[in-house]
Design a protein around this motif. Sequence first.
Motif, PDB file in Angstrom:
ATOM      1  N   VAL C 135      27.858   4.986  20.615  1.00  0.00           N
ATOM      2  CA  VAL C 135      28.022   4.588  19.113  1.00  0.00           C
ATOM      3  C   VAL C 135      29.636   5.041  19.056  1.00  0.00           C
ATOM      4  O   VAL C 135      30.196   5.787  19.629  1.00  0.00           O
ATOM      5  CB  VAL C 135      27.168   5.604  18.210  1.00  0.00           C
ATOM      6  CG1 VAL C 135      25.742   5.279  18.226  1.00  0.00           C
ATOM      7  CG2 VAL C 135      27.649   6.775  18.377  1.00  0.00           C
ATOM      8  N   ALA C 136      29.894   3.949  18.261  1.00  0.00           N
ATOM      9  CA  ALA C 136      31.360   4.106  17.704  1.00  0.00           C
ATOM     10  C   ALA C 136      31.453   4.594  16.280  1.00  0.00           C
ATOM     11  O   ALA C 136      30.723   3.870  15.488  1.00  0.00           O
ATOM     12  CB  ALA C 136      32.329   2.699  17.917  1.00  0.00           C
ATOM     13  N   ALA C 215      38.613   4.468  16.138  1.00  0.00           N
ATOM     14  CA  ALA C 215      37.162   4.735  16.480  1.00  0.00           C
ATOM     15  C   ALA C 215      36.859   5.943  17.532  1.00  0.00           C
ATOM     16  O   ALA C 215      37.711   5.959  18.607  1.00  0.00           O
ATOM     17  CB  ALA C 215      36.450   3.437  17.085  1.00  0.00           C
ATOM     18  N   GLY C 216      36.183   6.648  17.036  1.00  0.00           N
ATOM     19  CA  GLY C 216      35.685   7.844  18.270  1.00  0.00           C
ATOM     20  C   GLY C 216      34.238   7.076  18.710  1.00  0.00           C
ATOM     21  O   GLY C 216      33.319   6.483  17.975  1.00  0.00           O
ATOM     22  N   ILE C 217      34.292   7.176  19.882  1.00  0.00           N
ATOM     23  CA  ILE C 217      33.264   6.586  20.723  1.00  0.00           C
ATOM     24  C   ILE C 217      32.467   7.759  21.416  1.00  0.00           C
ATOM     25  O   ILE C 217      33.049   8.461  22.191  1.00  0.00           O
ATOM     26  CB  ILE C 217      33.586   5.567  21.820  1.00  0.00           C
ATOM     27  CG1 ILE C 217      34.489   4.341  20.901  1.00  0.00           C
ATOM     28  CG2 ILE C 217      32.306   4.980  22.355  1.00  0.00           C
ATOM     29  CD1 ILE C 217      35.178   3.547  21.819  1.00  0.00           C
ATOM     30  N   GLY C 218      31.057   7.963  21.081  1.00  0.00           N
ATOM     31  CA  GLY C 218      30.315   9.066  22.059  1.00  0.00           C
ATOM     32  C   GLY C 218      29.145   8.342  22.655  1.00  0.00           C
ATOM     33  O   GLY C 218      28.773   7.374  22.493  1.00  0.00           O
ATOM     34  N   ARG C 219      28.875   9.319  23.638  1.00  0.00           N
ATOM     35  CA  ARG C 219      27.992   8.759  24.520  1.00  0.00           C
ATOM     36  C   ARG C 219      27.011   9.819  25.287  1.00  0.00           C
ATOM     37  O   ARG C 219      27.539  10.894  25.405  1.00  0.00           O
ATOM     38  CB  ARG C 219      28.441   8.145  25.863  1.00  0.00           C
ATOM     39  CG  ARG C 219      29.483   6.852  25.892  1.00  0.00           C
ATOM     40  CD  ARG C 219      30.126   6.404  27.081  1.00  0.00           C
ATOM     41  NE  ARG C 219      31.084   5.357  27.065  1.00  0.00           N
ATOM     42  CZ  ARG C 219      32.016   5.224  27.604  1.00  0.00           C
ATOM     43  NH1 ARG C 219      32.321   6.075  28.651  1.00  0.00           N
ATOM     44  NH2 ARG C 219      32.787   4.245  27.806  1.00  0.00           N
ATOM     45  N   ILE C 232      33.725  14.012  17.428  1.00  0.00           N
ATOM     46  CA  ILE C 232      34.868  14.703  18.083  1.00  0.00           C
ATOM     47  C   ILE C 232      36.012  14.022  18.457  1.00  0.00           C
ATOM     48  O   ILE C 232      37.132  14.065  18.280  1.00  0.00           O
ATOM     49  CB  ILE C 232      34.310  15.484  19.429  1.00  0.00           C
ATOM     50  CG1 ILE C 232      33.101  16.234  19.132  1.00  0.00           C
ATOM     51  CG2 ILE C 232      35.260  16.081  20.149  1.00  0.00           C
ATOM     52  CD1 ILE C 232      33.407  17.545  18.079  1.00  0.00           C
ATOM     53  N   GLY C 233      35.509  12.576  18.945  1.00  0.00           N
ATOM     54  CA  GLY C 233      36.660  11.649  19.381  1.00  0.00           C
ATOM     55  C   GLY C 233      37.588  11.316  18.162  1.00  0.00           C
ATOM     56  O   GLY C 233      38.742  11.199  18.281  1.00  0.00           O
ATOM     57  N   LEU C 234      36.937  11.108  16.848  1.00  0.00           N
ATOM     58  CA  LEU C 234      37.687  10.835  15.639  1.00  0.00           C
ATOM     59  C   LEU C 234      38.663  11.966  15.330  1.00  0.00           C
ATOM     60  O   LEU C 234      39.889  11.652  15.049  1.00  0.00           O
ATOM     61  CB  LEU C 234      36.719  10.522  14.577  1.00  0.00           C
ATOM     62  CG  LEU C 234      36.390   9.375  14.347  1.00  0.00           C
ATOM     63  CD1 LEU C 234      35.542   9.092  12.955  1.00  0.00           C
ATOM     64  CD2 LEU C 234      37.489   8.230  14.106  1.00  0.00           C
ATOM     65  N   GLU C 235      38.156  13.391  15.728  1.00  0.00           N
ATOM     66  CA  GLU C 235      39.037  14.534  15.398  1.00  0.00           C
ATOM     67  C   GLU C 235      40.193  14.499  16.337  1.00  0.00           C
ATOM     68  O   GLU C 235      41.317  14.891  16.075  1.00  0.00           O
ATOM     69  CB  GLU C 235      38.102  15.708  15.510  1.00  0.00           C
ATOM     70  CG  GLU C 235      37.221  15.998  14.334  1.00  0.00           C
ATOM     71  CD  GLU C 235      37.758  16.211  13.143  1.00  0.00           C
ATOM     72  OE1 GLU C 235      38.367  17.320  12.856  1.00  0.00           O
ATOM     73  OE2 GLU C 235      37.757  15.356  12.201  1.00  0.00           O
ATOM     74  N   ILE C 246      41.301   4.332  19.863  1.00  0.00           N
ATOM     75  CA  ILE C 246      39.859   4.761  20.092  1.00  0.00           C
ATOM     76  C   ILE C 246      39.982   6.229  21.026  1.00  0.00           C
ATOM     77  O   ILE C 246      41.116   6.375  21.640  1.00  0.00           O
ATOM     78  CB  ILE C 246      39.268   3.681  21.131  1.00  0.00           C
ATOM     79  CG1 ILE C 246      39.992   3.555  22.164  1.00  0.00           C
ATOM     80  CG2 ILE C 246      38.954   2.526  20.135  1.00  0.00           C
ATOM     81  CD1 ILE C 246      39.228   2.713  23.347  1.00  0.00           C
ATOM     82  N   GLU C 247      38.925   6.732  21.123  1.00  0.00           N
ATOM     83  CA  GLU C 247      38.747   7.870  21.998  1.00  0.00           C
ATOM     84  C   GLU C 247      37.387   8.312  22.475  1.00  0.00           C
ATOM     85  O   GLU C 247      36.495   8.146  21.453  1.00  0.00           O
ATOM     86  CB  GLU C 247      39.204   9.288  20.909  1.00  0.00           C
ATOM     87  CG  GLU C 247      39.421  10.301  21.919  1.00  0.00           C
ATOM     88  CD  GLU C 247      40.284  10.473  23.180  1.00  0.00           C
ATOM     89  OE1 GLU C 247      41.464  10.149  22.983  1.00  0.00           O
ATOM     90  OE2 GLU C 247      40.209  11.227  24.272  1.00  0.00           O
ATOM     91  N   VAL C 248      37.108   8.203  23.629  1.00  0.00           N
ATOM     92  CA  VAL C 248      35.690   8.124  24.166  1.00  0.00           C
ATOM     93  C   VAL C 248      35.310   9.837  24.493  1.00  0.00           C
ATOM     94  O   VAL C 248      36.176  10.513  25.101  1.00  0.00           O
ATOM     95  CB  VAL C 248      35.674   7.228  25.372  1.00  0.00           C
ATOM     96  CG1 VAL C 248      34.069   7.495  26.058  1.00  0.00           C
ATOM     97  CG2 VAL C 248      35.958   5.739  24.970  1.00  0.00           C
TER      98      VAL C 248
END
Lengths: 252, 252, 252, 252
Positions: C135-136, C215-219, C232-235, C246-248
């Motif tokens: 999800v982003a 966009a923070g992207i989590g997997r 966490i990516g957004l932070e 973006i940050e994954v």
Amino acid sequence: MIQMTLIQIDNYGPWTVTPRPRTESDLQILQAELFADVQRLIAAKKGLVFFTRFDNMLAITNGLDAEDHMRIQRSIKNRYPITISMGVGAAETAHDAQRLATEALQREGGAQSSERKEILAIDSLVDPEDSFVQVAHIDINSVTETLTDIESAFDTSFMVNRAQHYLMTKLREHKALLFFIGGDNFMSPCNGLSEEEIQDILIEIDEEIGIGLKAGIGRSPNAEDSAYMADIGLEIIRDGNNEKWIEVVDKL
Amino acid sequence: MIQMTLIQIDNYGPWTVTPRPRTESDLQILQAELFADVQRLIAAKKGLVFFTRFDNMLAITNGLDAEDHMRIQRSIKNRYPITISMGVGAAETAHDAQRLATEALQREGGAQSSERKEILAIDSLVDPEDSFVQVAHIDINSVTETLTDIESAFDTSFMVNRAQHYLMTKLREHKALLFFIGGDNFMSPCNGLSEEEIQDILIEIDEEIGIGLKAGIGRSPNAEDSAYMADIGLEIIRDGNNEKWIEVVDKL
Amino acid sequence: MIQMTLIQIDNYGPWTVTPRPRTESDLQILQAELFADVQRLIAAKKGLVFFTRFDNMLAITNGLDAEDHMRIQRSIKNRYPITISMGVGAAETAHDAQRLATEALQREGGAQSSERKEILAIDSLVDPEDSFVQVAHIDINSVTETLTDIESAFDTSFMVNRAQHYLMTKLREHKALLFFIGGDNFMSPCNGLSEEEIQDILIEIDEEIGIGLKAGIGRSPNAEDSAYMADIGLEIIRDGNNEKWIEVVDKL
Amino acid sequence: MIQMTLIQIDNYGPWTVTPRPRTESDLQILQAELFADVQRLIAAKKGLVFFTRFDNMLAITNGLDAEDHMRIQRSIKNRYPITISMGVGAAETAHDAQRLATEALQREGGAQSSERKEILAIDSLVDPEDSFVQVAHIDINSVTETLTDIESAFDTSFMVNRAQHYLMTKLREHKALLFFIGGDNFMSPCNGLSEEEIQDILIEIDEEIGIGLKAGIGRSPNAEDSAYMADIGLEIIRDGNNEKWIEVVDKL
């Protein structure tokens, strides 16, 4: 074995009057919503919560582990102005289980300590293979005809409270608990109590205060299924015109 | 005069077991949410609801007229799987008011009649100029130190229930009501009771079962303000190290 | 693979106007409460629900099986005046998953069919070992400074809706979904989308309508953990003064 | 004149990520519950709230005075982990009213100021004799047959969002607002717009993106009655097989 959890609002009393007394209706809504929410979270794992004193709630939590408890604390912290601490205990009787749960939490600090916050104090958890919950769902025979439809609403609630107080007194002597669950209904987590002991208590109350009770008794590895089996027991008694005092239903 | 409303879920008992017993946790959530919602709707007009038996709730409703009651019934019907009927009564004492409210509703049919639905049965309403509510907010002295922090959670709730049962019994003889409102707190709508009568009841209970109680007593034209004045009374007693039994605060 | 569930209120439209139009505020409360409740029930298993159209909600439900879905339907039926049907689908992309879920439910009857009720139509479920959710979490750079604190509230919401519409349009072309989750926040279930594709979409929108997004992207194997990783990516991006698009973050 | 209130959560963004990002499902529940609660409190006085961005909600509040607003702020503070500030404005058009409300609040500090808390900033209130609310309830013709039952759930919501964006764009040019209220339904506070202007907007959208809309338009002194009249208008159009674009119903 039965596992019980004590859910206690942290430092609630002082909060309700700081900086000045909070509106009573808001506190009533807060308490009812908190109970409903903790119920949802614990019921998702087939546990069952009793509102008890609202700021202190007792729950049957067979099937819930430490992480399940922590997730509930987190969700409440994120959505309420208060936090909750919890104690968890497992024992052969419900009274012992809640006592161990209470003691575990008391060791971490007082209910009105401003330092103690969001504690999870686990004395013991039930192993899945030992998990066993016996509950009795007790109600008053023909309450609508004999009370609700002819007495004033308060006098009916007075009679229900009277039945509750007698049930609490007698069941507690047998290490069982008793909670009011609305209407004319009570639920007793009563691991270890025999059918005869339960029936004797109901007969004694009928003789002492003239309130006729019946009990469906359910048994299974978790609170949800046991409560359902107890309901089936009550239905069986009703179908027999309340001639039996108790009916036991085991989940196969 | 005090105005009281009986809020009764229509035909609730049969619904809870049709077509088979409904999950107990769902019923507990439903009842708590319904109470919280009716509280919000009545509190918007400065009334106050007590959960009582959950399927039968009593409320102080000075300031709410027929339309206010109908709007509550409509909102509940639109959002719940059940409907509610109401009876309303006004009298010099809270017990008479709820009795008139109950009788008005009973005349329209039984609580488990499948025909009676969404009835609003008004026996009487309080005129704004006669509106007067006296409530006592009663709690247990030092409950945290003497019970919560040293007894098991169930034993504490047993003691609280014991206090409740004694309070209900004695206050009812004086035509006052008594409701548990969570923690170690009780609220008594007690129009017509003198300060001496209330103090005597607290002293009697202390002598009979050794539970020390105190009462803040509030008076105003509506439940919200009276409950707040009662809280102020309790704070005054606490500030004086619980040396007084009661403290009356009138809203000017 | 991602698993998505369509939650649809049965025959809702006709219900809202029978026998006459229901009070709009009640419908708004009902819809919001239903969403909050379904969210609680699905989140208990680490899923995540998006309000979508309220009468039709889409959820990421990796980790929930048939029984979990049935328990949700039962709990809603027991506490609401309406019932819900559900379709479930699993696929490599979120759009395919929700399409399969929708088609499974459509095969059982129309949304306004008075016969179709409480259907659970499962096209496919994700195996635990194949469970994967990307999800982003997308938000608008400096929305408080550039919009909330200087534009009118409606004009800010108009700009947010504009960003939403552009994001929906572009992400849908890549088989990803996009939901508004409040404030200036959007969440996109976007299994299969590369980091470059997501970044390109954000750059395009900045060029076309001048709204800067990140966009923070989590997997992870479930929606809860992936949403947290995305946060966490957004932070991380915020800590770098929004210099990255973006940050994954992968859950190890 | 129409009166609008901006309800803004104080310093919400920073709270959601302090000390670390809060669970997304909890935030979604919190926001939905807050909206439902503010709706209850405002609806008790015949106002109507739109969820807007959830952390910023806009409401039609004709009939609510300063005390009504303060009571809502108090109740939220007592039951939520966050507080709300409010701005209130009255004007001939809804857009002007919400702009005045926003500006009044902005003057008291920023939405993410840690100092600004529980502000009630009233620019202006509507006098009872000038109170007038016009709302249009707009929906999509045959949405179930043309979208819900044949397209995927996301694609349907995409089309609904598309309609929303076009409606927002065009109505805003006429100083009217537009809110999504679930399903395929929109509500537009549109004081000052003529029937012809509204009909022209619907025709334009049909020509531009091929989505057929209709609008019931209600007029009365408050939001509740106007919304109901608008619903009656929609029913009249439906009874005529959607041949008319609009139907105006005044409360006598």
